[in-house]
Scaffold this motif. Structure first.
Motif, PDB file in Angstrom:
ATOM      1  N   SER A   1       3.985  -2.842   8.655  1.00 30.07           N
ATOM      2  CA  SER A   1       4.712  -1.633   9.041  1.00 30.07           C
ATOM      3  C   SER A   1       5.399  -0.978   7.853  1.00 30.07           C
ATOM      4  O   SER A   1       5.881   0.143   7.955  1.00 30.07           O
ATOM      5  CB  SER A   1       5.751  -1.970  10.119  1.00 30.07           C
ATOM      6  N   ALA A   2       5.457  -1.663   6.720  1.00 26.99           N
ATOM      7  CA  ALA A   2       6.153  -1.129   5.547  1.00 26.99           C
ATOM      8  C   ALA A   2       5.203  -0.643   4.463  1.00 26.99           C
ATOM      9  O   ALA A   2       5.631   0.031   3.528  1.00 26.99           O
ATOM     10  CB  ALA A   2       7.065  -2.207   4.960  1.00 26.99           C
ATOM     11  N   LEU A   3       3.903  -0.979   4.570  1.00 29.97           N
ATOM     12  CA  LEU A   3       2.929  -0.615   3.543  1.00 29.97           C
ATOM     13  C   LEU A   3       1.904   0.345   4.131  1.00 29.97           C
ATOM     14  O   LEU A   3       1.396   0.129   5.240  1.00 29.97           O
ATOM     15  CB  LEU A   3       2.215  -1.864   3.011  1.00 29.97           C
ATOM     16  N   ASN A   4       1.575   1.388   3.394  1.00 35.37           N
ATOM     17  CA  ASN A   4       0.603   2.384   3.830  1.00 35.37           C
ATOM     18  C   ASN A   4      -0.805   1.794   3.706  1.00 35.37           C
ATOM     19  O   ASN A   4      -1.267   1.480   2.612  1.00 35.37           O
ATOM     20  CB  ASN A   4       0.726   3.653   2.977  1.00 35.37           C
ATOM     21  N   ARG A   5      -1.478   1.652   4.847  1.00 34.60           N
ATOM     22  CA  ARG A   5      -2.795   1.021   4.864  1.00 34.60           C
ATOM     23  C   ARG A   5      -3.855   1.837   4.123  1.00 34.60           C
ATOM     24  O   ARG A   5      -4.904   1.301   3.742  1.00 34.60           O
ATOM     25  CB  ARG A   5      -3.248   0.805   6.315  1.00 34.60           C
ATOM     26  N   ALA A   6      -3.586   3.121   3.911  1.00 34.56           N
ATOM     27  CA  ALA A   6      -4.582   3.981   3.270  1.00 34.56           C
ATOM     28  C   ALA A   6      -4.559   3.869   1.746  1.00 34.56           C
ATOM     29  O   ALA A   6      -5.478   4.354   1.084  1.00 34.56           O
ATOM     30  CB  ALA A   6      -4.365   5.433   3.686  1.00 34.56           C
ATOM     31  N   HIS A   7      -3.512   3.262   1.188  1.00 40.07           N
ATOM     32  CA  HIS A   7      -3.361   3.212  -0.262  1.00 40.07           C
ATOM     33  C   HIS A   7      -3.727   1.840  -0.810  1.00 40.07           C
ATOM     34  O   HIS A   7      -3.577   0.821  -0.129  1.00 40.07           O
ATOM     35  CB  HIS A   7      -1.925   3.550  -0.658  1.00 40.07           C
TER      36      HIS A   7
ATOM     37  N   ARG B   1       3.684   3.717  -7.126  1.00 42.71           N
ATOM     38  CA  ARG B   1       4.565   4.783  -6.628  1.00 42.71           C
ATOM     39  C   ARG B   1       6.028   4.379  -6.767  1.00 42.71           C
ATOM     40  O   ARG B   1       6.891   5.217  -7.066  1.00 42.71           O
ATOM     41  CB  ARG B   1       4.247   5.087  -5.166  1.00 42.71           C
ATOM     42  N   ALA B   2       6.310   3.097  -6.547  1.00 38.19           N
ATOM     43  CA  ALA B   2       7.682   2.629  -6.727  1.00 38.19           C
ATOM     44  C   ALA B   2       8.080   2.699  -8.191  1.00 38.19           C
ATOM     45  O   ALA B   2       9.220   3.043  -8.531  1.00 38.19           O
ATOM     46  CB  ALA B   2       7.821   1.200  -6.202  1.00 38.19           C
ATOM     47  N   LEU B   3       7.125   2.407  -9.090  1.00 32.98           N
ATOM     48  CA  LEU B   3       7.416   2.477 -10.530  1.00 32.98           C
ATOM     49  C   LEU B   3       7.564   3.913 -11.013  1.00 32.98           C
ATOM     50  O   LEU B   3       8.255   4.175 -12.004  1.00 32.98           O
ATOM     51  CB  LEU B   3       6.295   1.785 -11.315  1.00 32.98           C
ATOM     52  N   SER B   4       6.911   4.859 -10.329  1.00 33.82           N
ATOM     53  CA  SER B   4       6.947   6.258 -10.782  1.00 33.82           C
ATOM     54  C   SER B   4       8.350   6.843 -10.692  1.00 33.82           C
ATOM     55  O   SER B   4       8.640   7.859 -11.317  1.00 33.82           O
ATOM     56  CB  SER B   4       5.979   7.102  -9.946  1.00 33.82           C
TER      57      SER B   4
ATOM     58  N   VAL C   1      -3.279  -1.417  -3.421  1.00 29.34           N
ATOM     59  CA  VAL C   1      -2.121  -2.170  -3.879  1.00 29.34           C
ATOM     60  C   VAL C   1      -1.553  -1.560  -5.158  1.00 29.34           C
ATOM     61  O   VAL C   1      -0.336  -1.413  -5.311  1.00 29.34           O
ATOM     62  CB  VAL C   1      -2.507  -3.653  -4.111  1.00 29.34           C
ATOM     63  N   LYS C   2      -2.430  -1.159  -6.065  1.00 26.79           N
ATOM     64  CA  LYS C   2      -1.982  -0.577  -7.328  1.00 26.79           C
ATOM     65  C   LYS C   2      -1.180   0.693  -7.096  1.00 26.79           C
ATOM     66  O   LYS C   2      -0.141   0.914  -7.731  1.00 26.79           O
ATOM     67  CB  LYS C   2      -3.193  -0.279  -8.216  1.00 26.79           C
ATOM     68  N   ARG C   3      -1.613   1.522  -6.158  1.00 24.49           N
ATOM     69  CA  ARG C   3      -0.892   2.768  -5.898  1.00 24.49           C
ATOM     70  C   ARG C   3       0.445   2.491  -5.207  1.00 24.49           C
ATOM     71  O   ARG C   3       1.446   3.155  -5.496  1.00 24.49           O
ATOM     72  CB  ARG C   3      -1.746   3.698  -5.042  1.00 24.49           C
ATOM     73  N   LEU C   4       0.477   1.512  -4.273  1.00 27.01           N
ATOM     74  CA  LEU C   4       1.716   1.208  -3.561  1.00 27.01           C
ATOM     75  C   LEU C   4       2.811   0.767  -4.537  1.00 27.01           C
ATOM     76  O   LEU C   4       3.956   1.225  -4.450  1.00 27.01           O
ATOM     77  CB  LEU C   4       1.466   0.111  -2.524  1.00 27.01           C
TER      78      LEU C   4
END
Length: 715
Positions: A476-482, A490-493, A484-487
Motif C-alpha cells: 500500500s506504500a509502494l507504487n506498483r507501476a514503478h 524519487r526519494a533521493l531526488s 525499484v530504482k525509480r521508487l
C-alpha cells in the motif's frame, strides 16, 4: 464458494476407504497439486500425506509460498481454475472429496467442513447485518428463519460476544477486528463441522484478542469434538494450539510429529532454521543477532533432483544434491517423528549464521558507506520530545479523545516500543509526531529542542527528512507501476545536493545497506517477495538520512525467516547510522528484541514507560501484566537441547469486556473497568499519578510499586 464445483480429475485413483480413514476427520495421501502458468504445469504440492484424527488439532507451518493454503483449497475442492489435483486422495470423515458430485460436495461444505480466513473483514459482507450473515449458516444446515436467529444469538454468546442482540443488528464495519473474527468463527461453527480449517486467523490481532480467539477455538473444539487444521507462520501459536505439526517446504512435507517433539528436537534443518529465527524473551538486538535462513524458496517444479532444501542448507553435501531423501521415521518422546533429511540425526548441529554472513534472500552483508563518526550508540540526549500531546476527533454525535496528555522522549540511536491493543492510540500518536495530523492546542513536539510545526506541510525540508515512516504493508506504500530504482530514486531526488553520479552512488549504497541485490533494481514491486518489498520501503525511508523512523507493524505480515532478516537489518542500520526508532507492534517478543524502552498505551493514555527489561520483568502496570500473560511462547530456546529449556509459564490473565470507547472513557483510572487488581472506589474516582519504579521506569497505578512487585511475584 459459489458456482459449479470443478470436475474430479480424470487421473484420480480409485481406492477403498480403510477403517482408520473412516475414523479420521481428514486424511490426505500422496497429494500432488499443479498450477498451469504460461502454458506449463508446475507442481506446487508434491506427495503430501498426513491425517488428522477426530477432535485433534494439527498445525501446518512454513514460509509463504510453501503450499499451506493450497492444501486447504484442495481439501475444500476449491482450487483456482488453473489448479488441479494431479495425484493422491483426500477424504473427510471417511468420504472421498473428489468422488462427490455437485450436490454432495455442497452438502459437505455446508455440514462437514468450515474455514476461517486470515482477514475477517473480507469474509463478511459489508452490506448485511451480522444477524443475517450468521443465520444464513444455520439456514444452510436446515434451520428455519426463526430457529436460525435464536441459534445465532446462542452461538454469539458461545464465542464470548457480550450483548449479542446488539451485535446482531450491527454491520461488520461497526465491530473491532477481534469481534469480526469471532463472528466468522461463529459462522464456521454453526454446522458443528467435523473439520475446521483456520488459515492465519490471528495475524492482525492484538495479543489479548489473539489469546481470546485461541481460547475460544480450544473451548469450542473440546465442546463439539471438532478437528482443526491450523495454518500459521506463528510458531508460538502452533505450539500452544496443536498436538501435532507438519512443516511444509516448497510443496513437500519435510518434517512431521508431535509438536513438543518437533519444537524441542527438530530433525530437519529447515525446522531448526525457522525456530532459530524467533526473537525470544532472553534475546535483544544488543546481545544476540537473530539467525536467518539464506536464499529463497525455489520456483515450483524447478528442483528435479536431490533434496529440495539443499541450496539453502548449511549441512548439504553432494549426496543431498544427488539423492532426494526419503521420509525417515524415528521414535520420539511423544510419538513417531518423520524427517526428509539424510542427516536428520545431526539437524540440531546446523551451523548458526554469524554477523559476517547474516543475510536471507540477498548477498552477503555489504559494508556500509557511513563514516565511523556516525557509528555510535544512543547518547541519551533527546532528539525528539513530546509534551502533553493530545488529539481529539470531532465526529457526528461524539467527541473522541484518541490521545490524551501523552509525554515522552526519544534519545539518539534509541528504539521506543509502543504497545497496546488496537484502538489504544499508537498509530494516532505516530501520525502526530510525523505531522500527518495536527495535535490539540497546548501540545508540544520538539526536534533537537526546536518546536516542530504541527503539520508536515508547514515543516521545512530538513524537518520533513528527519522523520520518516515504514508502514506495515509495503504494497500500500509502494507504487506498483514503478521500478525499484525509480521508487528509491524519487526519494533521493528531494536531496538538492545529489545529482547524476552522486545520486547513483547513493542509490547503490542504500541498496547495499538494506541488502537488496542489484538485479532487483529494474523489477516492479509486484515481482518481489514480501521481504524484498519491505527492504525497498526501508531503503526509501532512509534515503534522506532521517533522524527518526516510525516503524508501524513492519514485520507483522512477514514469515519468521523474513522477519528475522528485517529485524537484523533495522538493528544494523540503527547501529551504523545512529537513527532512532518509534516501533509499533502487537508482537511483544519483537518489541522486546528491538526496543530499548517501552511505552504502554491504553485508550489514549500512557500507563507505563521505562527500560525494556524493567517493563517486561516487572513490576508492571496490571494492563501490561495482562498483555504479557497473553503472549504465546515457545518455552526457552527453540531449537536447543531439552536441558536448556525453561518450562516456566505465566498464568494467563483474562480481561473482561471490550476496550472502552475513546468517546466515553471511564472516570478515574481509565483501566479500572477491566482491571483484575482493582482496589475499589479510588480507582473509579481518581486518576492515578505516575509512580517511580526506578531507573526511569514509571507506572500509572494506585497500587504502590512494592505491592505490585509482591503481587506479581506471588502469581
Amino acid at each position: 464458494m459459489n458456482g459449479p464445483p470443478p470436475s474430479p480429475p480424470a487421473s484420480f485413483p480409485a481406492f477403498d476407504v480403510s477403517k482408520s480413514e473412516q475414523s479420521d476427520a481428514l486424511t490426505i495421501v500422496g497429494l500432488t497439486v499443479t498450477y498451469r502458468t504460461r502454458g506449463r504445469e508446475r507442481e506446487v504440492l508434491q506427495d503430501v500425506s498426513f491425517r488428522i484424527k477426530r477432535g485433534e488439532s494439527y498445525g501446518l507451518v512454513g514460509e509463504s509460498g510453501c503450499g499451506k493454503s493450497t492444501v486447504a483449497m484442495a481439501t475444500l475442492r476449491y482450487l483456482p481454475r488453473n489448479g488441479r489435483v494431479k495425484a493422491g486422495r483426500i477424504s473427510i470423515a471417511g468420504k472421498e472429496v473428489h468422488s462427490l458430485d455437485a450436490v454432495a460436495l455442497r452438502e459437505m461444505r455446508a455440514n462437514a467442513i468450515s474455514m476461517v480466513y486470515q482477514d475477517p473483514s473480507r469474509a463478511l459482507n459489508p452490506s448485511l447485518t451480522v444477524a443475517r450473515q450468521v443465520s444464513e449458516a444455520f439456514e444452510a444446515s436446515g434451520a428455519t428463519y426463526d430457529e436460525a436467529l435464536t441459534r445465532t444469538a446462542e452461538m454469539l454468546r458461545k464465542v464470548r460476544i457480550a450483548e449479542p442482540e446488539r451485535v446482531m443488528d450491527s454491520y461488520p464495519h461497526q465491530l473491532s477486528g477481534g469481534m469480526q473474527q469471532r463472528v466468522v468463527i461463529a459462522m464456521a461453527l454453526a454446522s458443528q463441522p467435523a473439520l475446521l480449517i483456520l488459515d492465519e486467523p490471528t495475524t492482525g490481532l492484538d495479543a489479548t484478542v489473539e489469546a481470546e480467539v485461541l481460547d475460544l477455538v480450544a473451548q469450542l473444539r473440546e465442546e463439539f469434538g471438532t478437528a482443526v487444521l491450523f495454518i500459521s507462520h506463528n510458531l508460538a501459536v502452533i505450539g500452544r494450539m496443536c498436538e501435532r505439526v507438519g512443516v511444509l517446504y516448497a510443496g513437500k512435507l519435510v518434517e512431521e510429529g508431535a509438536t513438543q517433539d518437533v519444537f524441542a528436537r527438530p530433525r530437519h534443518p529447515y525446522t531448526v532454521g525457522l525456530l532459530r529465527c524467533l526473537p525470544t524473551s532472553d534475546r535483544s538486538k544488543d546481545t544476540d543477532r537473530l539467525d536467518t535462513i539464506a536464499g529463497s524458496l525455489p520456483q515450483p517444479g524447478s528442483v528435479t533432483q536431490g533434496c529440495i532444501y539443499a541450496e539453502r542448507c548449511r549441512l548439504a553435501d553432494d549426496r543431498c544434491r544427488r539423492e532426494a531423501p526419503p521420509p525417515y521415521r524415528v521414535k520420539s518422546q511423544y510419538g513417531d517423528q518423520m524427517s526428509r533429511c539424510h542427516y536428520h540425526e545431526r539437524a540440531m548441529e546446523l551451523p548458526r549464521v554469524t554477523a559476517l554472513h547474516a543475510s536471507d534472500d540477498a548477498s552477503d552483508d555489504a559494508p556500509s558507506d557511513v563514516p565511523d563518526n556516525a557509528r555510535s550508540a544512543h547518547d541519551h540526549s533527546p532528539v525528539l520530545r513530546a509534551e502533553n500531546v493530545s488529539k481529539t476527533f470531532h465526529v457526528p454525535g461524539a467527541t473522541l479523545r484518541a490521545v490524551d496528555d501523552v509525554s515522552l522522549e526519544l534519545a539518539k540511536g534509541e528504539t521506543l516500543g509502543l504497545v497496546g491493543e488496537s484502538g489504544s492510540g499508537k498509530t494516532t500518536l505516530a501520525k502526530l509526531l510525523l505531522g500527518l495530523i495536527s495535535p490539540d492546542a497546548g501540545s508540544v513536539i520538539e526536534l533537537d529542542g526546536a518546536r516542530l510545526p504541527p503539520r508536515v506541510t508547514n515543516r521545512n525540508d530538513d524537518q520533513v527528512k528527519s522523520l520518516q515512516i515504514v508502514f506495515q504493508n509495503p504494497d500500500s506504500a509502494l507504487n506498483r507501476a514503478h521500478s525499484v530504482k525509480r521508487l528509491i530514486g524519487r526519494a533521493l531526488s528531494r536531496l538538492s545536493s545529489l545529482h547524476g553520479p552522486a545520486r547513483d552512488e547513493r542509490l547503490a549504497s542504500l541498496t547495499q545497506a538494506v541488502r537488496l541485490p542489484d538485479r532487483y533494481l529494474t523489477s516492479r514491486t509486484r515481482q518481489l517477495s514480501g521481504g524484498l518489498k519491505q527492504r525497498v520501503a526501508i531503503a526509501r525511508a532512509f534515503a534522506g538520512d532521517p533522524r527518526i523512523v516510525v516503524c508501524d507493524e513492519p514485520t507483522s505480515a512477514l514469515d519468521v525467516s523474513v522477519q528475522a532478516a528485517i529485524l537484523n537489518l533495522l538493528a544494523d542500520l540503527q547501529r551504523d547510522r545512529g537513527v532512532s526508532y518509534v516501533f509499533i507492534s502487537h508482537d511483544l517478543h519483537v518489541v522486546r528484541y528491538l526496543s530499548d524502552r517501552i511505552a504502554v498505551l491504553y485508550v489514549g493514555r500512557l500507563l507505563e514507560i521505562g527500560p525494556a527489561d524493567a517493563v517486561f520483568n516487572g513490576p508492571h502496570h496490571p494492563y501490561t501484566e495482562a498483555l504479557l500473560s497473553s503472549v504465546p511462547t515457545l518455552d526457552g530456546h527453540a531449537g536447543e537441547p531439552d536441558e536448556t529449556r525453561d518450562n516456566s509459564r505465566t498464568q494467563r490473565i483474562r480481561l473482561s469486556g471490550e476496550l472502552p470507547s475513546a468517546a466515553s472513557p471511564p472516570s478515574g483510572c481509565v483501566f479500572h473497568t477491566r482491571c483484575p487488581r482493582k482496589l475499589g472506589a479510588i480507582c473509579e474516582q481518581q486518576d492515578p499519578p505516575f509512580t517511580d519504579a526506578g531507573d526511569g521506569h514509571r507506572i500509572r497505578c494506585h497500587i504502590p510499586v512494592d505491592e505490585l512487585r509482591v503481587l506479581q511475584r506471588r502469581d
